[in-house]
Structure formats: C-alpha cells, structure tokens
Write a protein that holds these residues in place. Structure first.
Motif, PDB file in Angstrom:
ATOM      1  N   LEU A 162      45.189  56.564  14.768  1.00  0.00           N
ATOM      2  CA  LEU A 162      44.321  56.571  13.837  1.00  0.00           C
ATOM      3  C   LEU A 162      44.443  56.428  12.321  1.00  0.00           C
ATOM      4  CD1 LEU A 162      41.804  59.381  15.258  1.00  0.00           C
ATOM      5  CD2 LEU A 162      41.334  57.023  15.342  1.00  0.00           C
ATOM      6  N   ILE A 163      45.523  57.403  11.873  1.00  0.00           N
ATOM      7  CA  ILE A 163      45.668  57.138  10.337  1.00  0.00           C
ATOM      8  C   ILE A 163      46.005  55.902   9.959  1.00  0.00           C
ATOM      9  CG2 ILE A 163      46.938  58.452   8.386  1.00  0.00           C
ATOM     10  CD1 ILE A 163      46.813  60.763  10.272  1.00  0.00           C
ATOM     11  N   LEU A 164      46.950  55.399  10.334  1.00  0.00           N
ATOM     12  CA  LEU A 164      47.545  53.983  10.066  1.00  0.00           C
ATOM     13  C   LEU A 164      46.476  52.925  10.371  1.00  0.00           C
ATOM     14  CD1 LEU A 164      49.925  52.482   8.755  1.00  0.00           C
ATOM     15  CD2 LEU A 164      50.818  51.994  10.917  1.00  0.00           C
ATOM     16  N   PRO A 165      45.889  52.552  11.265  1.00  0.00           N
ATOM     17  CA  PRO A 165      44.937  51.575  11.232  1.00  0.00           C
ATOM     18  C   PRO A 165      43.666  51.860  10.413  1.00  0.00           C
ATOM     19  CG  PRO A 165      45.560  52.148  13.464  1.00  0.00           C
ATOM     20  CD  PRO A 165      46.220  53.378  12.704  1.00  0.00           C
ATOM     21  N   LEU A 166      43.155  53.189  10.214  1.00  0.00           N
ATOM     22  CA  LEU A 166      42.202  53.297   9.438  1.00  0.00           C
ATOM     23  C   LEU A 166      42.254  53.079   8.150  1.00  0.00           C
ATOM     24  CD1 LEU A 166      40.410  56.618  10.787  1.00  0.00           C
ATOM     25  CD2 LEU A 166      39.340  54.246  10.926  1.00  0.00           C
ATOM     26  N   SER A 167      43.701  53.546   7.639  1.00  0.00           N
ATOM     27  CA  SER A 167      44.025  53.096   6.313  1.00  0.00           C
ATOM     28  C   SER A 167      43.997  51.842   5.893  1.00  0.00           C
ATOM     29  CB  SER A 167      45.639  53.659   5.972  1.00  0.00           C
ATOM     30  OG  SER A 167      45.644  55.261   6.175  1.00  0.00           O
ATOM     31  N   ILE A 168      44.662  50.944   6.707  1.00  0.00           N
ATOM     32  CA  ILE A 168      44.552  49.600   6.467  1.00  0.00           C
ATOM     33  C   ILE A 168      43.195  48.934   6.534  1.00  0.00           C
ATOM     34  CG2 ILE A 168      45.343  47.228   7.651  1.00  0.00           C
ATOM     35  CD1 ILE A 168      47.865  48.750   8.528  1.00  0.00           C
ATOM     36  N   GLY A 171      41.619  49.841   3.305  1.00  0.00           N
ATOM     37  CA  GLY A 171      41.981  49.306   2.392  1.00  0.00           C
ATOM     38  C   GLY A 171      41.336  47.679   2.439  1.00  0.00           C
ATOM     39  N   ALA A 172      41.365  47.082   3.365  1.00  0.00           N
ATOM     40  CA  ALA A 172      40.646  45.761   3.730  1.00  0.00           C
ATOM     41  C   ALA A 172      38.984  45.799   3.098  1.00  0.00           C
ATOM     42  CB  ALA A 172      40.657  45.315   5.048  1.00  0.00           C
ATOM     43  N   CYS A 173      38.507  47.014   3.313  1.00  0.00           N
ATOM     44  CA  CYS A 173      37.068  47.260   2.834  1.00  0.00           C
ATOM     45  C   CYS A 173      37.146  47.241   1.535  1.00  0.00           C
ATOM     46  CB  CYS A 173      36.586  48.455   3.517  1.00  0.00           C
ATOM     47  SG  CYS A 173      34.649  48.549   3.116  1.00  0.00           S
ATOM     48  N   LEU A 174      37.856  47.964   0.641  1.00  0.00           N
ATOM     49  CA  LEU A 174      38.086  48.134  -0.580  1.00  0.00           C
ATOM     50  C   LEU A 174      38.323  47.032  -1.158  1.00  0.00           C
ATOM     51  CD1 LEU A 174      39.664  51.615  -1.158  1.00  0.00           C
ATOM     52  CD2 LEU A 174      37.326  51.194  -1.376  1.00  0.00           C
ATOM     53  N   PHE A 251      45.696  50.925  -2.287  1.00  0.00           N
ATOM     54  CA  PHE A 251      44.450  51.100  -1.414  1.00  0.00           C
ATOM     55  C   PHE A 251      44.926  51.697   0.117  1.00  0.00           C
ATOM     56  CE2 PHE A 251      41.619  47.798  -3.644  1.00  0.00           C
ATOM     57  CZ  PHE A 251      41.183  48.739  -4.535  1.00  0.00           C
ATOM     58  N   PRO A 252      45.982  51.251   0.656  1.00  0.00           N
ATOM     59  CA  PRO A 252      46.488  51.877   1.855  1.00  0.00           C
ATOM     60  C   PRO A 252      47.038  53.188   1.477  1.00  0.00           C
ATOM     61  CG  PRO A 252      47.090  49.548   1.908  1.00  0.00           C
ATOM     62  CD  PRO A 252      46.593  50.014   0.333  1.00  0.00           C
ATOM     63  N   VAL A 253      47.839  53.312   0.516  1.00  0.00           N
ATOM     64  CA  VAL A 253      48.575  54.747   0.140  1.00  0.00           C
ATOM     65  C   VAL A 253      47.456  55.703  -0.021  1.00  0.00           C
ATOM     66  CG1 VAL A 253      50.211  55.948  -1.041  1.00  0.00           C
ATOM     67  CG2 VAL A 253      50.744  53.684  -0.445  1.00  0.00           C
ATOM     68  N   LEU A 254      46.857  55.609  -0.998  1.00  0.00           N
ATOM     69  CA  LEU A 254      45.431  56.364  -1.208  1.00  0.00           C
ATOM     70  C   LEU A 254      44.695  56.792  -0.260  1.00  0.00           C
ATOM     71  CD1 LEU A 254      44.470  55.102  -4.549  1.00  0.00           C
ATOM     72  CD2 LEU A 254      45.884  57.167  -4.242  1.00  0.00           C
ATOM     73  N   LEU A 255      44.516  56.057   0.828  1.00  0.00           N
ATOM     74  CA  LEU A 255      43.824  56.342   1.870  1.00  0.00           C
ATOM     75  C   LEU A 255      44.762  57.034   3.063  1.00  0.00           C
ATOM     76  CD1 LEU A 255      41.777  53.038   2.676  1.00  0.00           C
ATOM     77  CD2 LEU A 255      40.830  55.366   1.787  1.00  0.00           C
ATOM     78  N   PHE A 256      45.889  56.890   3.137  1.00  0.00           N
ATOM     79  CA  PHE A 256      46.976  57.209   4.063  1.00  0.00           C
ATOM     80  C   PHE A 256      47.389  58.718   3.773  1.00  0.00           C
ATOM     81  CE2 PHE A 256      51.084  57.993   5.859  1.00  0.00           C
ATOM     82  CZ  PHE A 256      50.983  57.611   7.083  1.00  0.00           C
ATOM     83  N   VAL A 257      47.631  58.910   2.695  1.00  0.00           N
ATOM     84  CA  VAL A 257      48.187  60.177   2.404  1.00  0.00           C
ATOM     85  C   VAL A 257      46.974  61.242   2.471  1.00  0.00           C
ATOM     86  CG1 VAL A 257      49.097  61.486   0.339  1.00  0.00           C
ATOM     87  CG2 VAL A 257      49.981  59.333   0.571  1.00  0.00           C
ATOM     88  N   PRO A 258      45.729  61.316   1.932  1.00  0.00           N
ATOM     89  CA  PRO A 258      44.773  62.353   2.119  1.00  0.00           C
ATOM     90  C   PRO A 258      44.452  62.443   3.641  1.00  0.00           C
ATOM     91  CG  PRO A 258      44.025  60.757   0.504  1.00  0.00           C
ATOM     92  CD  PRO A 258      45.260  60.157   1.137  1.00  0.00           C
ATOM     93  N   LEU A 259      44.524  61.321   4.434  1.00  0.00           N
ATOM     94  CA  LEU A 259      44.132  61.646   5.877  1.00  0.00           C
ATOM     95  C   LEU A 259      45.271  62.217   6.612  1.00  0.00           C
ATOM     96  CD1 LEU A 259      42.909  57.632   6.747  1.00  0.00           C
ATOM     97  CD2 LEU A 259      41.668  60.107   6.855  1.00  0.00           C
ATOM     98  N   VAL A 260      46.620  62.076   6.215  1.00  0.00           N
ATOM     99  CA  VAL A 260      47.914  62.770   6.770  1.00  0.00           C
ATOM    100  C   VAL A 260      47.689  64.217   6.365  1.00  0.00           C
ATOM    101  CG1 VAL A 260      50.281  63.048   6.560  1.00  0.00           C
ATOM    102  CG2 VAL A 260      49.280  60.864   6.853  1.00  0.00           C
ATOM    103  N   TRP A 261      47.304  64.408   5.161  1.00  0.00           N
ATOM    104  CA  TRP A 261      47.102  65.780   4.592  1.00  0.00           C
ATOM    105  C   TRP A 261      46.093  66.655   5.550  1.00  0.00           C
ATOM    106  CZ3 TRP A 261      43.074  68.286   1.997  1.00  0.00           C
ATOM    107  CH2 TRP A 261      43.398  69.446   1.711  1.00  0.00           C
ATOM    108  N   LEU A 262      44.883  66.062   5.579  1.00  0.00           N
ATOM    109  CA  LEU A 262      43.952  66.486   6.367  1.00  0.00           C
ATOM    110  C   LEU A 262      44.557  66.894   7.905  1.00  0.00           C
ATOM    111  CD1 LEU A 262      40.771  67.462   6.439  1.00  0.00           C
ATOM    112  CD2 LEU A 262      40.262  65.135   7.019  1.00  0.00           C
TER     113      LEU A 262
END
Length: 274
Positions: A162-168, A171-174, A251-262
């Motif tokens: 989930l986390i890696l695909p959702l981050s990408i 990032g594509a949406c942003l 974009f990918p890192v800023l999405l990946f890190v919070p999702l991993v933290w959560l």
C-alpha cells in the motif's frame, strides 16, 4: 483457536497466491498499472528533455571553444559560460531524475515480486506469536521476539502493498496539478531554444559549422540570441530543476514518510508496544 485458524488460513492463501488475486481485485492491480504507466511516460519525457539539453550543452561547448580552435579572438566567454553552467545544472538534474525514475520502477517491481511472500511470512510469524502466547507467556523471550518480528513484517508488508504504491500515485496526482505546467513550459521553451540556436543539429556535421566563412556569423548570432533570451532561459531551467526535484523526490517522500509513521503507530498499538 479461531485466531490461529485464520492466521494459518492466511498463510496458505497468501502462499498459493489467492490473497494476491483478492487484493488485486480490490483495486491494487489497477493502482499498480497506473503507477507503471505514469513512471514509463515520465521516463520517456525525461529522455526527450535530456536529449534537448545535451544538444544545447554540446552546442554551447563548441561555441565556447571556438575562440581557441579557430583563433577569431571573439569575446564570448561570459555569456556562453553562464548559459553553459545553467544548462549543465539542468542536464545533471534531469539525468539524476531519470536514474530515480528507473530506480523507482525497479523498486516497484521488486515489491510486486516479494509482497505475497512477505504476507506469507507475516501470517506465519503472527501464528507462532499466538501459539507462544499465554498468561504469562509460555516462552516469554521467544514470544517477545516473535511480536517484534511480526510488527516489523506487518509494517514492511503494508509498505510493499500500500504505502509505496500510494506514495507514487499521490506524487503523480500532485505533479499533474502543481509542477506539470511549469515543466511543460520549460521543456517547450528549451526545445524552441534548441531549434533557434542549432537548427538541424548543426553542431555536428554540415551547415554553418562546417564552413570557415559561416562560423563567425553563427557565433555572433548565438551570443546575441543568448543575451536576449538569457533571463527566459534561466527561468525555464529553474522551473525544470524545481519540477524534477519535487516530482522525483519531495512529493513521494513527503507522502511515504507520514504513511509509514501512521502505519508504525497503528501497528505498535495493535502489538502492545504503544
């Protein structure tokens, strides 16, 4: 007993690929296809931009070196050197962006190959942790080690699925909403600059660069054009660098890190480590 039955069933379902097909039917397969298409189109666009910047870079290097090679004594150093430095930075940025895109594609492929095996191992570890559970635990050290291993595998498996695909995908949406217009403007401007400065790739063979009479005229035209377009070229290059920096990294890192933290916080609470 019911938890053990569910966990053992999860081991067999994931080991034989049934869980993978079920999760794919729930939308993960479509998400993976969208990410693959986005990364491939981004990589192809990066290759085109890299080719444009390479043409400009080679052409400016030829102009800058003409004073020594031909002996006209033209004072082109400051103008051409400044333009060359800007183009060189953009060239390196786009090259790094292409490497990041290729690495991301490989990472997604590796995660796709390993995710169902990670899920199998996660279910197996959790089943063993339940088996050694008691009040107090029958094997306290082994039980604690299994809980910690189960926590790690749960986070890792969630990251693969989930986390890696959702981050990408995020990032594509942003990118499409924020940076894509700036990158397209920069790429169009640099392509037009290439055609104006070096039409038909005259930095190679043929054209003005192959005749002694036309070299001085071509250099004067190049320097004049660079003086007129210097501010626009700087803006294009800055937009290009910022766009690639945000698209490939921020974009990918800023999405990946919070999702991993959560995910980590939630899993720790479930495993009693909170």
């Amino acid at each position: 007993m019911w938890i053990m039955i569910l966990l053992v069933g999860g081991v067999f379902l994931s080991a034989f690929g049934f869980a993978e097909r079920l999760l794919g039917a729930c939308g993960l397969e479509r998400l993976e296809a969208k990410n693959a298409a986005y990364l491939e189109s981004s990589f192809q666009r990066t290759l085109q931009t890299f080719a444009v910047l390479s043409t400009i870079k080679v052409g400016l290097a030829v102009v800058e070196g003409t004073e020594v090679g031909v002996g006209f004594g033209l004072e082109v150093g400051d103008v051409v050197q400044a333009a060359y430095d800007y183009v060189d930075i953009a060239w390196r940025t786009v090259l790094a962006g292409g490497v990041v895109l290729l690495g991301t594609q490989s990472l997604l492929e590796a995660a796709s190959l390993a995710d169902h095996w990670c899920l199998t191992v996660t279910f197996a570890i959790l089943a063993l942790a339940v088996l050694t559970q008691g009040h107090p635990p029958r094997l306290p050290r082994i039980h604690l080690a299994l809980r910690r291993a189960g926590l790690f595998m749960t986070i890792f498996t969630t990251a693969c699925y989930l986390i890696l695909p959702l981050s990408i995908a995020g990032g594509a949406c942003l990118s499409s909403r924020i940076t894509a217009p700036s990158i397209e403007e920069a790429e169009s401007g640099l392509s037009a600059l290439t055609e104006d400065l070096f039409p038909g790739n005259q930095t190679r063979d043929g054209g003005l660069w192959s005749t002694w009479a036309g070299i001085k005229e071509q250099i004067n035209q190049t320097v004049t054009y660079l003086k007129e377009k210097s501010s626009e070229m700087v803006v294009w290059i800055l937009k290009l660098i910022a766009g690639y920096l945000f698209d490939c990294l921020l974009f990918p890192v800023l999405l990946f890190v919070p999702l991993v933290w959560l995910t980590r916080g939630t899993a720790k609470s479930l495993f009693g480590f909170g």
